[in-house]
Design a protein around this motif. Structure first.
Motif, short mmCIF file in Angstrom:
data_model
loop_
_atom_site.label_atom_id
_atom_site.label_comp_id
_atom_site.label_asym_id
_atom_site.label_seq_id
_atom_site.Cartn_x
_atom_site.Cartn_y
_atom_site.Cartn_z
N PRO A 129 0.83 -1.21 0.00
CA PRO A 129 0.00 0.00 0.00
C PRO A 129 0.86 1.26 0.00
O PRO A 129 1.95 1.27 0.58
CB PRO A 129 -0.78 -0.12 1.32
CG PRO A 129 0.04 -1.03 2.19
CD PRO A 129 0.71 -1.99 1.23
N PRO A 130 0.39 2.33 -0.67
CA PRO A 130 -0.88 2.47 -1.37
C PRO A 130 -0.80 2.09 -2.85
O PRO A 130 -1.74 2.33 -3.58
CB PRO A 130 -1.17 3.96 -1.22
CG PRO A 130 0.17 4.60 -1.29
CD PRO A 130 1.10 3.63 -0.57
N SER A 131 0.32 1.51 -3.29
CA SER A 131 0.45 1.15 -4.71
C SER A 131 -0.39 -0.07 -5.07
O SER A 131 -1.03 -0.12 -6.12
CB SER A 131 1.92 0.90 -5.06
OG SER A 131 2.69 2.06 -4.86
N GLY A 132 -0.36 -1.07 -4.20
CA GLY A 132 -1.15 -2.27 -4.41
C GLY A 132 -1.64 -2.79 -3.07
O GLY A 132 -0.87 -2.91 -2.13
N MET A 133 -2.94 -3.07 -2.97
CA MET A 133 -3.52 -3.54 -1.70
C MET A 133 -4.91 -4.10 -1.97
O MET A 133 -5.36 -4.14 -3.12
CB MET A 133 -3.60 -2.38 -0.69
CG MET A 133 -4.25 -1.12 -1.24
SD MET A 133 -4.01 0.30 -0.14
CE MET A 133 -4.67 1.62 -1.19
N THR A 134 -5.59 -4.56 -0.92
CA THR A 134 -6.97 -4.99 -1.04
C THR A 134 -7.82 -4.16 -0.09
O THR A 134 -7.34 -3.72 0.97
CB THR A 134 -7.12 -6.48 -0.70
OG1 THR A 134 -6.53 -6.75 0.58
CG2 THR A 134 -6.45 -7.35 -1.75
N SER B 62 -2.76 2.45 -6.40
CA SER B 62 -2.38 3.21 -7.60
C SER B 62 -1.94 2.31 -8.74
O SER B 62 -2.30 2.55 -9.90
CB SER B 62 -1.29 4.23 -7.26
OG SER B 62 -0.16 3.60 -6.68
N ASP B 63 -1.16 1.27 -8.47
CA ASP B 63 -0.74 0.36 -9.54
C ASP B 63 -1.94 -0.37 -10.13
O ASP B 63 -2.03 -0.57 -11.35
CB ASP B 63 0.29 -0.65 -9.02
CG ASP B 63 1.69 -0.07 -8.95
OD1 ASP B 63 1.93 0.99 -9.56
OD2 ASP B 63 2.55 -0.68 -8.28
N TYR B 64 -2.88 -0.76 -9.27
CA TYR B 64 -4.08 -1.44 -9.76
C TYR B 64 -4.89 -0.50 -10.65
O TYR B 64 -5.35 -0.91 -11.73
CB TYR B 64 -4.92 -1.93 -8.59
CG TYR B 64 -6.23 -2.55 -9.03
CD1 TYR B 64 -6.25 -3.80 -9.65
CD2 TYR B 64 -7.43 -1.87 -8.86
CE1 TYR B 64 -7.45 -4.36 -10.07
CE2 TYR B 64 -8.63 -2.42 -9.28
CZ TYR B 64 -8.64 -3.67 -9.88
OH TYR B 64 -9.82 -4.22 -10.31
N ASP B 65 -5.05 0.74 -10.24
CA ASP B 65 -5.82 1.68 -11.05
C ASP B 65 -5.15 1.95 -12.40
O ASP B 65 -5.83 2.13 -13.42
CB ASP B 65 -6.01 3.00 -10.30
CG ASP B 65 -7.15 2.93 -9.28
OD1 ASP B 65 -7.62 1.81 -8.99
OD2 ASP B 65 -7.54 3.98 -8.75
N VAL B 66 -3.81 1.99 -12.40
CA VAL B 66 -3.08 2.16 -13.67
C VAL B 66 -3.35 0.95 -14.57
O VAL B 66 -3.59 1.10 -15.77
CB VAL B 66 -1.57 2.32 -13.41
CG1 VAL B 66 -0.78 2.23 -14.72
CG2 VAL B 66 -1.27 3.66 -12.74
#
Length: 266
Positions: free
Chosen positions: A46-51, A60-64
């Protein structure tokens, strides 16, 4: 024409045919045919990848990745990963791309191609207040926790002479070690360090010094020239329209500096 000459010509034609197929085959064609793109994302950084509370991916990586799949016109399949398995997932064909805080390093660039950076990442050494550490030299004789196979692992292993680098298999393990007091010093990203501070205010964690400011790129398999070209054009377009900046600001609380973007896309 002698049998030997015919044989040599047959070999030459076979080689040229193979070269032609290799030059034109690309993962981008397979993605479009399957109408699905498989993207390797670490959901424990987090906050780049999390659940979220419902155990659905976010960050942020998931949204990208969601935006990229939407613009390509295909469905997104998340391939869960940790730091050490990001590149192997790509090399073994389990994933088509990596969008997972993949910072550029010369070593990684030998085995994976990078897109134009889509976001920055500050890498630092942090720890408990009262430990006098202001530079690599001050780490001699001390233990530092890191996520295995990250840039922090590489930087500290190569440059923190006399330090003991304690490696964990994922960022969740590093966070737990720092929050519970198993580790007093850590090499990590600024975003993850803020998470540690929030989870353990009683530990009085503070930044000691910056290791580097990393350029985060989308990882593409070596030889996927068409896919790399498409991704680079996509990154440029989404820097220009501000969508990548919107995603970064949403999760990291700051905008991507315009001068940094200009450096990336010039």
């Amino acid at each position: 024409m002698s049998p030997k000459t015919l044989f040599r010509r047959a070999l030459l034609l076979a080689a040229l045919s193979t070269a032609f197929v290799g030059a034109h085959a690309d993962t981008l064609d397979d993605i479009r045919a399957a109408k699905k793109i498989r993207i390797s994302i670490d959901l424990a950084v987090p906050p780049s990848g999390m659940t979220d509370a419902n155990m659905k991916p976010t960050g942020s990586d998931y949204d990208v990745a969601v935006l990229l799949a939407k613009d390509l016109g295909v469905a997104l399949e998340v391939v869960p990963t940790v730091g050490a398995t990001r590149i192997p997932n790509l090399q073994t064909g389990k994933a088509d791309l990596i969008i997972s805080t993949l910072a550029y390093t010369p070593e990684r660039a030998k085995v994976v191609d990078y897109s134009i950076p889509y976001a920055p990442q500050i890498s630092l050494v942090g720890g408990v207040k009262g430990i006098n550490v202001k530079s690599m030299a001050d780490l001699a004789g001390k233990s530092v926790a890191v996520n295995r196979s990250t840039t922090q692992d590489t930087d500290l292993t190569q440059n923190a002479k006399g330090a003991t680098v304690v490696r964990y298999d994922d960022d969740a393990g590093v966070i737990t070690a720092v929050v519970t007091g198993q580790a007093d010093l850590v090499g990590t990203s600024n975003a993850l360090f803020q998470t540690m501070k929030e989870k353990a205010p009683n530990r009085q964690l503070e930044q000691k010094f910056v290791l580097r400011v990393n350029d985060l790129g989308i990882g593409v398999r070596k030889g996927d020239a068409k896919l790399l070209a498409w991704v680079n054009n996509w990154v440029k377009a989404n820097h220009a329209n501000g969508k990548l900046n919107e995603i970064f600001k949403k999760y990291h609380g700051a905008e991507i500096p315009k001068d940094v973007v200009e450096k990336w896309v010039k």
